[in-house]
Design a protein around this motif. Sequence first.
Motif, PDB file in Angstrom:
ATOM      1  N   SER A  20       0.807  -1.222   0.000  1.00 43.73           N
ATOM      2  CA  SER A  20       0.000   0.000   0.000  1.00 43.73           C
ATOM      3  C   SER A  20       0.843   1.277   0.000  1.00 43.73           C
ATOM      4  N   SER A  21       2.154   1.146  -0.020  1.00 44.97           N
ATOM      5  CA  SER A  21       2.997   2.341   0.056  1.00 44.97           C
ATOM      6  C   SER A  21       3.309   2.896  -1.329  1.00 44.97           C
ATOM      7  N   ARG A  22       3.693   4.151  -1.337  1.00 43.78           N
ATOM      8  CA  ARG A  22       4.146   4.790  -2.572  1.00 43.78           C
ATOM      9  C   ARG A  22       5.668   4.824  -2.541  1.00 43.78           C
ATOM     10  N   VAL A  27      14.536   5.757  -5.191  1.00 45.53           N
ATOM     11  CA  VAL A  27      14.868   4.730  -4.201  1.00 45.53           C
ATOM     12  C   VAL A  27      15.198   3.408  -4.884  1.00 45.53           C
ATOM     13  N   LEU A  28      14.587   3.144  -6.007  1.00 44.32           N
ATOM     14  CA  LEU A  28      14.811   1.883  -6.717  1.00 44.32           C
ATOM     15  C   LEU A  28      16.057   1.903  -7.592  1.00 44.32           C
TER      16      LEU A  28
END
Length: 97
Positions: A20-22, A27-28
Amino acid sequence: MLLVPAIHVLASVSLEIPISSRVALAVLWPSLARFLVVQLLAQPVVFGVRVLAPSNVDHGIAALAPLAAVALVLGVLLAVRAVRRSDAPRKVPQVQD
């Protein structure tokens, strides 16, 4: 050779990020960079082995499976040993006056 590592990277990232996070794409980026570096090194090697291997190599390569299993177990044991050593409390030498 590309699909299995890609699934592995996506699975490892999915374990870290709740559904459920954005996520910010920045970050990736480290995971994608590591994946690309490994693929840039591995793909030419796999292609070269495939081109240079004789056509009947599939029959002889099955005999190497036990050796590969032993190498994998040794690698895991060495990794576990290294983790245990890094987590062990360090002895600080005592200074005598």
